[in-house]
Design an enzyme around this catalytic site. Structure first.
Site, PDB file in Angstrom:
ATOM      1  N   TYR A  29       0.863  -1.183   0.000  1.00 20.20           N
ATOM      2  CA  TYR A  29       0.000   0.000   0.000  1.00 20.20           C
ATOM      3  C   TYR A  29       0.902   1.236   0.000  1.00 20.20           C
ATOM      4  O   TYR A  29       0.807   2.118   0.852  1.00 20.20           O
ATOM      5  CB  TYR A  29      -0.974  -0.008   1.194  1.00 20.20           C
ATOM      6  CG  TYR A  29      -2.305   0.620   0.812  1.00 20.20           C
ATOM      7  CD1 TYR A  29      -3.135   0.011  -0.121  1.00 20.20           C
ATOM      8  CD2 TYR A  29      -2.707   1.833   1.350  1.00 20.20           C
ATOM      9  CE1 TYR A  29      -4.340   0.597  -0.503  1.00 20.20           C
ATOM     10  CE2 TYR A  29      -3.907   2.426   0.968  1.00 20.20           C
ATOM     11  CZ  TYR A  29      -4.712   1.797   0.038  1.00 20.20           C
ATOM     12  OH  TYR A  29      -5.891   2.378  -0.338  1.00 20.20           O
ATOM     13  N   HIS A  35       7.128   5.530   1.471  1.00 16.58           N
ATOM     14  CA  HIS A  35       7.842   4.367   0.918  1.00 16.58           C
ATOM     15  C   HIS A  35       8.661   4.792  -0.301  1.00 16.58           C
ATOM     16  O   HIS A  35       9.793   4.341  -0.496  1.00 16.58           O
ATOM     17  CB  HIS A  35       6.856   3.280   0.458  1.00 16.58           C
ATOM     18  CG  HIS A  35       6.023   2.685   1.545  1.00 16.58           C
ATOM     19  ND1 HIS A  35       4.662   2.858   1.600  1.00 16.58           N
ATOM     20  CD2 HIS A  35       6.356   1.908   2.605  1.00 16.58           C
ATOM     21  CE1 HIS A  35       4.179   2.205   2.649  1.00 16.58           C
ATOM     22  NE2 HIS A  35       5.191   1.623   3.283  1.00 16.58           N
ATOM     23  N   ASP A  68       8.611   4.453  12.290  1.00 18.55           N
ATOM     24  CA  ASP A  68       8.658   3.324  13.221  1.00 18.55           C
ATOM     25  C   ASP A  68      10.024   3.348  13.903  1.00 18.55           C
ATOM     26  O   ASP A  68      10.870   2.478  13.659  1.00 18.55           O
ATOM     27  CB  ASP A  68       8.464   2.006  12.465  1.00 18.55           C
ATOM     28  CG  ASP A  68       7.070   1.914  11.875  1.00 18.55           C
ATOM     29  OD1 ASP A  68       6.137   1.621  12.609  1.00 18.55           O
ATOM     30  OD2 ASP A  68       6.932   2.170  10.656  1.00 18.55           O
ATOM     31  N   ARG A  83      -2.019   3.293   7.146  1.00 17.76           N
ATOM     32  CA  ARG A  83      -3.230   3.190   7.976  1.00 17.76           C
ATOM     33  C   ARG A  83      -4.055   4.473   7.991  1.00 17.76           C
ATOM     34  O   ARG A  83      -5.162   4.466   8.517  1.00 17.76           O
ATOM     35  CB  ARG A  83      -2.848   2.794   9.405  1.00 17.76           C
ATOM     36  CG  ARG A  83      -2.383   1.350   9.520  1.00 17.76           C
ATOM     37  CD  ARG A  83      -2.166   0.945  10.970  1.00 17.76           C
ATOM     38  NE  ARG A  83      -1.992  -0.486  11.139  1.00 17.76           N
ATOM     39  CZ  ARG A  83      -0.812  -1.094  11.287  1.00 17.76           C
ATOM     40  NH1 ARG A  83       0.294  -0.380  11.284  1.00 17.76           N
ATOM     41  NH2 ARG A  83      -0.741  -2.409  11.436  1.00 17.76           N
TER      42      ARG A  83
HETATM   43  O1  PAF Z   1       7.741  -1.346   8.633  1.00 11.35           O
HETATM   44  C1  PAF Z   1       7.158  -2.254   7.999  1.00 11.35           C
HETATM   45  O2  PAF Z   1       6.484  -2.029   7.003  1.00 11.35           O
HETATM   46  C2  PAF Z   1       7.277  -3.684   8.490  1.00 11.35           C
HETATM   47  O3  PAF Z   1       7.295  -3.738   9.890  1.00 11.35           O
HETATM   48  C3  PAF Z   1       8.476  -4.428   7.897  1.00 11.35           C
HETATM   49  C4  PAF Z   1       9.792  -3.800   8.280  1.00 11.35           C
HETATM   50  C5  PAF Z   1       8.354  -4.462   6.374  1.00 11.35           C
HETATM   51  C6  PAF Z   1       8.487  -5.874   8.390  1.00 11.35           C
HETATM   52  O4  PAF Z   1       7.317  -6.541   8.075  1.00 11.35           O
END
Ligand code: PAF
Length: 281
Positions: free
Chosen positions: A32, A37, A150, A187
């Site tokens: 998504y 990203h 994160d 999300r």
């Molecule tokens: O940050 C994320 O999208 C996920 O936690 C990861 C690092 C791809 C692991 O599933």
């Protein structure tokens, strides 16, 4: 762009790059894809000869009652975005290929995972650690790229890669935000229009804390109380999961925000739990 679903095939391609001395960047995602990203992919494209990415909604990092089954997915759209971003190989495995029957290994990083999201989501970081270990062993890139939204995850991965001598550099990239300050997240699509209108206050609370620290406030208790008051007033549609001041590397609570200090928050709306963070200096 090549799309690969078999772990072995992905590993044999990525390891052949390494054997030839070709530099590679790897961006693991749960899909998504949004601009955040894409900024990781952009960094990878500019800093390595080959760029690999993965899309895998990892079941082991979701607890019972969490949003695994309704996690937003768009395989086709993601593949198009990855192609446009210059990805050489996109790895999209099925859960059964990553966790075949009989899979029995766990990876656990202690200490850093006890607080923040680790406290609210028991087992979450064990799921992240096992899948990231697998993904790094498959892709064995020169550099793996993660977002700083994160932050705790990034700290856990840095610790794990150092402890296990995994020969991969870890690059953490800054949070991307909407114009109104809301951190980009897959999300965010879960928010109702009313919640979306309130959500930028999450970031405003962080800015308030940073201002207090810049003005010389040293007490984490006072900073946390001010942010909690702000959220109480401005986020009537949400409940605060946590607001904490921690050391950016150890993720342990700090006693003084004049030194290295990260303010980390998690806020729950009706359909989405959002996290955000900011270094106070
Ligand atoms: O940050 C994320 O999208 C996920 O936690 C990861 C690092 C791809 C692991 O599933």
């Amino acid at each position: 762009m090549q799309i690969i679903t078999s772990p072995k095939e992905f590993q044999s391609l990525c390891w052949s790059w390494r054997a030839q001395g070709v530099t590679s960047a790897f961006v693991p995602t749960m899909g998504y894809l949004h601009q955040g990203h894409l900024s990781l992919l952009e960094w990878g494209r500019s800093n390595a000869q080959k760029l690999a990415a993965s899309i895998f909604v990892n079941p082991t990092q979701f607890g019972p009652g969490e949003d695994l089954s309704r996690y937003p997915r768009d395989a086709e759209g993601d593949a198009a975005k990855a192609r446009d971003a210059g990805v050489d190989v996109l790895f999209m495995p099925e859960p059964a290929a990553m966790y075949p029957s009989g899979f029995a290994t766990s990876v656990s990083v202690s200490g850093l995972t006890g607080g923040l999201c680790g406290r609210s989501r028991p087992g979450h970081f064990d799921g992240v650690a096992v899948v990231v270990t697998k993904l790094l062993m498959l892709s064995m890139p020169t550099t793996a790229v993660f977002g700083q939204k994160d932050w705790q995850q990034l700290a856990v991965i840095r610790r794990m890669v150092a402890d296990l001598d995994i020969p991969v550099a870890i690059e953490g990239r800054p949070i991307l935000r909407e114009d109104d300050g809301l951190a980009l997240s897959s999300r965010n699509v879960y928010l109702t229009p009313e919640e979306r209108a309130q959500a930028p206050e999450i970031h405003k609370g962080l800015l308030l804390a940073r201002e207090m620290a810049a003005d010389g406030e040293r007490s984490p208790r006072k900073v946390l109380a001010a942010v909690a008051d702000h959220y109480r007033a401005k986020l009537p549609g949400a409940s605060v999961d946590y607001i904490e001041c921690v050391h950016p590397e150890t993720i342990q609570p700090v006693g003084d925000v004049a030194g290295p200090a990260l303010l980390a928050v998690a806020v729950k709306f009706s359909g989405a739990r959002l996290i955000d963070n900011m270094l106070l200096h």
